[in-house]
Structures are given as structure tokens and as C-alpha cells.
Design a protein around this motif. Structure first.
Motif, PDB file in Angstrom:
ATOM      1  N   VAL A 211     -62.457 -10.126  -3.249  1.00  0.00           N
ATOM      2  CA  VAL A 211     -62.236  -8.742  -2.813  1.00  0.00           C
ATOM      3  C   VAL A 211     -61.379  -8.004  -3.832  1.00  0.00           C
ATOM      4  O   VAL A 211     -61.705  -6.886  -4.265  1.00  0.00           O
ATOM      5  CB  VAL A 211     -61.574  -8.722  -1.420  1.00  0.00           C
ATOM      6  CG1 VAL A 211     -61.188  -7.300  -1.024  1.00  0.00           C
ATOM      7  CG2 VAL A 211     -62.516  -9.334  -0.388  1.00  0.00           C
TER       8      VAL A 211
ATOM      9  N   GLY B 296     -60.890  -7.582   4.111  1.00  0.00           N
ATOM     10  CA  GLY B 296     -61.201  -6.504   3.187  1.00  0.00           C
ATOM     11  C   GLY B 296     -60.000  -5.611   2.926  1.00  0.00           C
ATOM     12  O   GLY B 296     -58.877  -5.928   3.308  1.00  0.00           O
TER      13      GLY B 296
ATOM     14  N   ALA C 153     -65.898  -8.186   0.739  1.00  0.00           N
ATOM     15  CA  ALA C 153     -65.445  -8.930   1.920  1.00  0.00           C
ATOM     16  C   ALA C 153     -66.636  -9.318   2.795  1.00  0.00           C
ATOM     17  O   ALA C 153     -66.695 -10.433   3.329  1.00  0.00           O
ATOM     18  CB  ALA C 153     -64.449  -8.093   2.710  1.00  0.00           C
TER      19      ALA C 153
END
Length: 402
Positions: free
Chosen positions: A34, A222, A270
Motif C-alpha cells: 500500500v 488502506g 489494499a
């Protein structure tokens, strides 16, 4: 399938020091893919969206990739994906827009078990329209939101039902399809706070039969932003306040200003990481893989939750308030004679991170008869493993002198 939690943990740098993070409902730790995706976007050529230059095409690709990824996660079209600063901001913005044509005497139904971001926006929007707010309280014994209680508050005057997908306070997962069916039978729309649900289970917008759902990518590994997923036909009639030159196309109509491309790229990464938790099958698309992966996450976390519950049952003075038949791996507990904030501090001395309070669900805490200070919350995430649970139980036992 085999759930490879060790692989996932190896991708989360914050876990390397040995700290146990059981504060998933407040936000998850960030995996390398991420962070790498966000960095790559920021360092590549980037400008406003378009097609004439590489930098413009990069921006456009990030936005479209984000919409496709979110659409795959929630089983919907990419034309129904809106990004915002947070789920709270999206709720406030859309509540004002949705309620613009409400008339005095019409009604909105909210659940007091909800995070206040799914209560206050509707209360304020109703007040501006002269509409009436009706509340559904949870059962204090079971922490459930009985469908019968929802039905009792709905009427032919109901314009919208706002309800949680899962309580971030005690983990309760209401029967959303049943609640949605009731609302639809009265001609009402359904808005779901899916922030706490989307992190722990498969969520398919069509199967729930709701109109709107919001989530927060930072609850599922995320970055910090918000996402609205909706039925396209629910978005089309809405006319939000916006700048005159900006596009009237959906979903861009609801997005103000230049988008945070790095956050969108991080969200896509993510979602791809979540999909990778299910071994790839030949010919399988990302949407199907995500459904399997989130089912595996749910099974993994539920197994850890049961171990945690059994351990808590053996500690003196501990009362667990998360009792719904269907719930996320989120346990709220109180200990007789103990301040929950002091418990958090004691756990921190053992390198265990938990949280305490009412978690923006003060109305729900009162309805459940919780102390003013709320309780201690343990919340699992996909990267937690058995050793995390064992260490948390040992640490709490030490804090309590057990």
C-alpha cells in the motif's frame, strides 16, 4: 483454503517490533504494498486527469483503477463509486443532498447503536427539512437490533433508513437484507454505514439490496480516505452543491476538487492485497477472488475471537458486552472497579495496543447501559494471529493481577 497469516504479517512493517495491535476498529497498520503504491504515484509524472500527456494519463488510470477495485470489492459497477475525505464527510455531504426534497412531517429512521457519523448527519438534515427523526434502540441484553424494532419505527412517511452494517462499539451485525426489505416496503431508501463491516466480511451491495454504503479504506489496511458505494439509479437524481464549471457526470458530480491520487492508488493496492489472501484459481477474476478472500478473513478472525472470548471468561471481574449472534471480531468489555483508560495504559506497558471509550457511539452505549466511560475494546484485523491473542490475554491477566 489455507489462510497464510504469516505472509500477511511479513508485509506489515509496524508488526516487526513485536507490538500486538488489537485496535483494528480504530484503524489498521499499513502494509508495504500500500505504501509502495502511494509512493509510486507521487513520484511518477502526475497532473490533472486527461489523455494528452503521460502525467494526465497516469492520473486518469489511478482514478479508474480505484473505481474498478472498489467495485470488485463490493460487487457493483465502477460508475457507482465516489471518493471523499472520510466516511463521515461523505455522510454529511450526501445527507444534505438527499434530504433537499424532504418535506415537513416526513421521517428518517436511525439506529442508536450506530457510530454518530450515521446519526448526526441525518438529524441535522432532518431538522433543516422539518422532518422527524425516529430512533431504533438495541436490545440491551443481546446487543442486537431486532428487525421488529426497526419495523415499529417505519411508516409510509419514512424517506430513509440509516443503519450500521456492524457496530464498531460491540460488533453487532444487524440483518441488513431484512431491514432493507422492510424499508423498501414503505418506499424508503437505505443508507448503510459499512465501515466496520467491510473490514471483516464479504459485502455485496446487490445482495444487501441497499441504496448507499460507506466505508473507510484505512480500516482494511488502506490509506485514510472515505468511499461511497451506491446504486447508480440512487445517485443519478441527486444534485449536490458544486462548482459551476465542474462536470455533472456521475460519480464525479459528488467529488469536489482534484482527487487525492495517492490515496486512491493506496486503496487499490489494499484491495489487491486482500484479494491475494485467497490463492489464485485459473480463470478467476478479482471480484470472485475477493469474495473468497474476505470469507477466509471472516473465518480466521472468528476463530481468534472465540479463543479470545474463552480466555476473557476466565479472568476475574471481566464482563463482555459483545453478545450478538452475528458479530465482527470486536469485543467490548468492562472490569468491575477498573477505569478502561487505565486498562489501556496497563496493556501498553506489555506492548499490547487496545482502546477504550464509547467510540463515537455514545447513544448506543447509553442504550446498552454501559458506564459513562464506556469500555475496553479488543478488535482484530486480518494480520492478527494466535500469538497476539495469547499475549493480550496474558497481559490483561497481569494488569488485573490474575
Amino acid at each position: 483454503m489455507t489462510y497464510d497469516v504469516a505472509r500477511l504479517r511479513s508485509l506489515v512493517p509496524a508488526l516487526a517490533a513485536g507490538t500486538v495491535f488489537l485496535d483494528g476498529p480504530g484503524g489498521t497498520q499499513t502494509p508495504l504494498p500500500v505504501a509502495d503504491a502511494m509512493r509510486a504515484v507521487l513520484l511518477a509524472p502526475l497532473s490533472n486527469r486527461g489523455s494528452a500527456t503521460a502525467s494526465a494519463r497516469n492520473a486518469e488510470a489511478v482514478v479508474q483503477g480505484f473505481r474498478r477495485a472498489v467495485g470488485d470489492l463490493f460487487g457493483t459497477t465502477d460508475h457507482a463509486v465516489v471518493t471523499g475525505r472520510s466516511a463521515t464527510q461523505l455522510a454529511f455531504d450526501l445527507a444534505r443532498t438527499i434530504a433537499a426534497d424532504w418535506a415537513p412531517g416526513e421521517e428518517v429512521v436511525v439506529s442508536t447503536l450506530d457510530h454518530d457519523s450515521n446519526v448526526r448527519p441525518w438529524v441535522l438534515a432532518a431538522a433543516a427539512a422539518g422532518a422527524v427523526v425516529r430512533r431504533v434502540d438495541p436490545d440491551p441484553e443481546t446487543t442486537e437490533i431486532p428487525v421488529e424494532r426497526i419495523a415499529a419505527q417505519l411508516s409510509g412517511r419514512t424517506r430513509l433508513l440509516a443503519i450500521t452494517g456492524a457496530s464498531n462499539l460491540v460488533g453487532t451485525r444487524p440483518d441488513l437484507p431484512a431491514a432493507a426489505a422492510l424499508a423498501r416496503s414503505h418506499g424508503a431508501q437505505v443508507w448503510v454505514d459499512g465501515v466496520h463491516l467491510a473490514a471483516h466480511a464479504p459485502v455485496h451491495l446487490g445482495e444487501l439490496d441497499v441504496d448507499f454504503l460507506v466505508c473507510s479504506p484505512y480500516k482494511l489496511m488502506g490509506p485514510h480516505c472515505g468511499v461511497l458505494i451506491a446504486r447508480p439509479e440512487a445517485l443519478e437524481p441527486l444534485r449536490p452543491a458544486k462548482l459551476a464549471p465542474s462536470t455533472d457526470a456521475v460519480p464525479e458530480r459528488f467529488e469536489l476538487g482534484t482527487l487525492p491520487y495517492e490515496l486512491l492508488a493506496g486503496t487499490t493496492a489494499a484491495i489487491d492485497l486482500l484479494a491475494s489472501l485467497a490463492p489464485a484459481q485459473e480463470g478467476e477474476d478479482r471480484r470472485s477472488r475477493l469474495a473468497r478472500a474476505m470469507s477466509a478473513v471472516e473465518e480466521h478472525e472468528d476463530g481468534l475471537r472465540r479463543i479470545l472470548e474463552r480466555g476473557l471468561a476466565g479472568l476475574p471481574g471481566v464482563r463482555v458486552h459483545s453478545r450478538a449472534a452475528r458479530r465482527t471480531p470486536t469485543l467490548l468489555l468492562t472490569v468491575e472497579g477498573c477505569d478502561p483508560q487505565q486498562l489501556v495504559a496497563g496493556l501498553a506497558e506489555h506492548d499490547v495496543v487496545a482502546s477504550a471509550g464509547t467510540f463515537y457511539a455514545a447513544e448506543g452505549a447509553r442504550a446498552l447501559g454501559l458506564p459513562v466511560g464506556g469500555g475496553l475494546r479488543f478488535g482484530l484485523a486480518p494480520y492478527n494471529d494466535r500469538s497476539d491473542v495469547d499475549r493480550a490475554l496474558t497481559a490483561l491477566g497481569a494488569v488485573l493481577g490474575a
